[in-house]
Design an enzyme around this catalytic site. Structure first.
Site, PDB file in Angstrom:
ATOM      1  CE  LYS A   1      36.748   1.034  53.503  1.00  0.00           C
ATOM      2  NZ  LYS A   1      37.450   0.141  54.168  1.00  0.00           N
TER       3      LYS A   1
ATOM      4  CB  SER B   1      38.667   2.323  56.863  1.00  0.00           C
ATOM      5  OG  SER B   1      38.622   0.601  57.065  1.00  0.00           O
TER       6      SER B   1
ATOM      7  CB  SER C   1      37.395  -1.526  57.703  1.00  0.00           C
ATOM      8  OG  SER C   1      38.581  -1.137  58.274  1.00  0.00           O
TER       9      SER C   1
END
Length: 443
Positions: free
Chosen positions: A89, A158, A182
């Protein structure tokens, strides 16, 4: 199962689970290079539609896979993730790739070293393919990613790029983070498996820490065994695959239960009723009624501190949820900030007491199926309490809504008892008598 494995080895290694791929590489039935080529081919075929990545370096990934094969041929020691492609990420620093946290303000930012969490994966033999897309600074704002199961729908918040990349067989494993929801929410929307360990599980330095007491790592994969392998790179005690005796479970109707869709609530209640063990029910909604206010209040204060002094032209370039959070945070005084932290501490103590009689709690991972893109990235209310209190959670793609899309079952464990939670999740998955999810496809 053996026939399926042989078929995947010969036709498309990208379909292999992480545990299967590691075993195949170690036995010589598969090379890291062949696995990497299969994953890169999958990315090439799907990325224009799914948009799971913000940075890719295929040439570097190929070179790393070839090096991994040479190391193995030379008899050098191999890590637990040897040869496995992973996605990171884009809120973790990577010394060889841009780390922009999804923000135009950090466009072109290139750290000098890896974040500690990324360094662990490289030492374990994982090969970083690229950085997965995220919303700006992990806010509740749409990212470029689309849901691989239905491109008209949101992949969640996210860590959406990581969830989509893992669920869509682009990589077997992908790293995420979680402050509120998230990791769990994208896993539910995309049909991935997710594990958010206890707070303090690993060093979060070199990542986008919005609120220190909420910053937690997230693991996304396609099976519980893969989650165990993934997280086991940080804590080898989690690699134990033994399934415990039937856990003492409780259905936790916590904050957000009343906001869940009727089909999601009905599906969870029916699922719990079908388990091969009697499950208690606990009503938590009233006792933890301030969960959202406390969580968002803490977040807003820290965002105001971090971004409130930006020049006006830079502030204007931030996404609207971030601007709104900064404004809200400015209105929260020191006394209220201390009160919010005290409430969070009280909630954590109250939840810890529940685990005297229960090994794990069961809840929804999301209020329902993936939202349509025009409806926004979805609500994280089903995960906020557990994140606020730093409890470990696992999300399993066990339910389906009225449109046939997945809804995750969330299991919550006692802080520090991550191995016990993974064992309970294995028992729940086995008891459900469901096969692994099918290969995602776009509508």
């Amino acid at each position: 199962m053996i026939d399926q494995l042989s078929s995947a080895l010969s036709s498309d290694p990208a379909r292999l689970a992480a545990t299967e791929a590691v075993a195949a590489i170690r036995s010589g039935r598969l090379t890291a290079t062949d696995l990497m080529e299969a994953c890169l081919a999958r990315i090439a075929a799907r990325e224009s539609a799914v948009r799971a990545w913000c940075f890719l370096d295929p040439d570097r990934a190929r070179a790393a896979a070839q090096l991994a094969d040479r190391r193995q041929a030379a008899g050098q020691p191999l890590g637990p993730l040897h040869g496995l492609p992973v996605g990171i990420k884009d809120v973790f620093d990577t010394g060889d790739m841009p780390s922009e946290y999804g923000s135009m303000l950090l466009r072109g930012r290139q750290p000098a070293v890896d974040a500690p969490a990324v360094a662990v994966l490289r030492r374990a033999g994982a090969i970083v393919v690229g950085k997965t897309a995220t919303s700006e600074f992990g806010m509740y704002h749409p990212s470029p990613t689309r849901n691989p199961l239905d491109l008209r729908r949101s992949p969640g918040v996210s860590s959406a790029g990581s969830a989509a990349a893992a669920a869509d067989h682009m990589v077997p494993l992908a790293l995420g983070t979680q402050h509120t929801a998230s990791t769990t929410l994208p896993a539910s929307f995309c049909g991935a498996f997710a594990f958010k360990p206890s707070f303090g599980f690993t060093d979060m330095g070199g990542s986008n820490i919005l609120v220190p007491r909420l910053a937690q790592i997230g693991f996304l994969a396609r099976s519980i065994s893969d989650l165990r392998l993934f997280a086991g790179s940080y804590d080898p005690t989690l690699c134990d695959e033994a399934v415990s005796a039937p856990p003492r479970l409780a259905l936790a109707c916590g904050p957000g239960w009343s906001t869940a869709s009727a089909d999601a609530r009905a599906a969870l209640i029916a699922f719990v009723g079908g388990l091969r063990r009697r499950t208690a029910a606990i009503e938590l909604e009233a006792d933890f009624a301030e969960t959202v206010e406390v969580t968002m209040g803490l977040l807003n204060v820290h965002l105001s501190h971090r971004f409130g002094a930006l020049p006006s032209d830079a502030f204007a370039r931030l996404c609207s949820p971030l601007q709104g959070a900064v404004t809200a945070g400015r209105a929260i005084g020191a006394v209220r900030y201390l009160e919010l932290n005290a409430i969070a501490d009280r909630y954590a103590a109250a939840l810890d007491a529940l685990f005297v009689e229960h090994d794990a709690l069961i809840a929804l991972s999301a209020p329902g199926e993936a939202t349509l893109l025009e409806e926004g990235p979805g609500s994280g209310v089903m995960s906020m309490l557990w994140s606020l209190c730093g409890l470990p959670t696992v999300s399993l793609p066990l339910l389906h809504g009225v449109s046939g899309l997945p809804i995750g079952v969330q299991l919550i464990g006692r802080h520090g008892h991550d191995r016990d939670l993974l064992r309970a999740a294995s028992w729940v998955w086995t008891s459900s008598m469901k096969a692994d999810p099918p290969l995602p496809h776009a509508h």
